[in-house]
Design an enzyme around this catalytic site. Structure first.
Site, PDB file in Angstrom:
ATOM      1  N   GLU A 159       0.854  -1.188   0.000  1.00 56.85           N
ATOM      2  CA  GLU A 159       0.000   0.000   0.000  1.00 56.85           C
ATOM      3  C   GLU A 159       0.888   1.235   0.000  1.00 56.85           C
ATOM      4  O   GLU A 159       1.973   1.233   0.586  1.00 56.85           O
ATOM      5  CB  GLU A 159      -0.902   0.028   1.249  1.00 56.85           C
ATOM      6  CG  GLU A 159      -2.029  -0.979   1.197  1.00 56.85           C
ATOM      7  CD  GLU A 159      -3.153  -0.682   2.200  1.00 56.85           C
ATOM      8  OE1 GLU A 159      -3.169   0.388   2.831  1.00 56.85           O
ATOM      9  OE2 GLU A 159      -4.032  -1.556   2.342  1.00 56.85           O
TER      10      GLU A 159
ATOM     11  N   HIS B  21      -4.780   6.498   0.036  1.00 55.90           N
ATOM     12  CA  HIS B  21      -3.910   5.327   0.111  1.00 55.90           C
ATOM     13  C   HIS B  21      -4.424   4.299  -0.870  1.00 55.90           C
ATOM     14  O   HIS B  21      -5.555   4.398  -1.361  1.00 55.90           O
ATOM     15  CB  HIS B  21      -3.769   4.795   1.541  1.00 55.90           C
ATOM     16  CG  HIS B  21      -4.974   4.135   2.119  1.00 55.90           C
ATOM     17  ND1 HIS B  21      -6.022   4.836   2.657  1.00 55.90           N
ATOM     18  CD2 HIS B  21      -5.303   2.827   2.253  1.00 55.90           C
ATOM     19  CE1 HIS B  21      -6.937   3.986   3.111  1.00 55.90           C
ATOM     20  NE2 HIS B  21      -6.526   2.749   2.865  1.00 55.90           N
TER      21      HIS B  21
ATOM     22  N   HIS C 213      -5.258   0.379  -2.302  1.00 57.66           N
ATOM     23  CA  HIS C 213      -5.666  -0.992  -2.004  1.00 57.66           C
ATOM     24  C   HIS C 213      -5.295  -1.805  -3.239  1.00 57.66           C
ATOM     25  O   HIS C 213      -6.133  -2.008  -4.114  1.00 57.66           O
ATOM     26  CB  HIS C 213      -7.179  -1.073  -1.742  1.00 57.66           C
ATOM     27  CG  HIS C 213      -7.615  -0.555  -0.405  1.00 57.66           C
ATOM     28  ND1 HIS C 213      -8.941  -0.407  -0.055  1.00 57.66           N
ATOM     29  CD2 HIS C 213      -6.894  -0.173   0.680  1.00 57.66           C
ATOM     30  CE1 HIS C 213      -9.021   0.046   1.195  1.00 57.66           C
ATOM     31  NE2 HIS C 213      -7.796   0.211   1.663  1.00 57.66           N
TER      32      HIS C 213
ATOM     33  N   ASP D  63      -9.736   1.285   8.079  1.00 60.08           N
ATOM     34  CA  ASP D  63      -9.632   2.678   7.622  1.00 60.08           C
ATOM     35  C   ASP D  63     -10.631   3.556   8.361  1.00 60.08           C
ATOM     36  O   ASP D  63     -10.322   4.676   8.762  1.00 60.08           O
ATOM     37  CB  ASP D  63      -9.917   2.782   6.116  1.00 60.08           C
ATOM     38  CG  ASP D  63      -8.870   2.067   5.273  1.00 60.08           C
ATOM     39  OD1 ASP D  63      -7.726   1.934   5.749  1.00 60.08           O
ATOM     40  OD2 ASP D  63      -9.207   1.657   4.149  1.00 60.08           O
TER      41      ASP D  63
HETATM   42 ZN   LIG Z   1      -7.318   1.000   3.443  1.00 57.36          ZN
END
Ligand SMILES: [Zn+2]
Length: 134
Positions: A26, A80, A82, A93
């Site tokens: 990530e 961010h 995935h 999250d």
């Molecule tokens: Zn996430």
């Protein structure tokens, strides 16, 4: 609450280029701008170095916050990736959301990278429309 965020297509490409380069880990960063319009993407190292988690490197994050302040911009979003999905924010999250900003997820679904935005409040995520303009 922000329900719509505008990004230039170059910001979209910048994000996808960066997350692709770091996949399968990530990656993460900040979106700064004014009036719900992104003007700058700031990449921050993922200290967790994990394919399923991100923790922003605190020193880089602080530097990015300083840059945003000194350029008189606002923090509009945190993104961010995935790399293996899902397209939406995960329960982690939601639980770890620390700022009132748009949470943008860059996910890979069937080899295609997508961006979706979410507003997190009271343990719930609401979709934010991302307008990508030229
Ligand atoms: Zn996430």
């Amino acid at each position: 609450m922000i329900l719509e965020l505008t990004l230039a297509s170059e910001h979209f490409h910048e994000i996808v280029y960066h997350v692709k380069a770091h996949a399968p880990l990530e990656s993460c960063g900040l979106l700064a701008g004014k009036n719900n319009r992104v003007e700058k993407v700031l990449f921050v190292q993922n200290q967790a170095q994990s394919p399923v988690r991100f923790v922003m490197d605190p020193q880089e994050q602080l530097k990015a916050f300083d840059w945003i302040d000194s350029n008189e911009l606002d923090l509009l979003g945190i993104f961010h990736s995935h790399p293996a999905g899902p397209e939406t924010v995960s329960p982690t999250d939601i639980a770890e959301a620390a700022y009132d900003v748009v949470h943008v997820i860059c996910s890979r679904i069937d080899g295609q990278w997508n961006l979706r935005g979410f507003w997190i409040e009271d343990g719930k995520a609401k979709e934010v429309t991302l307008q990508i303009v030229d």
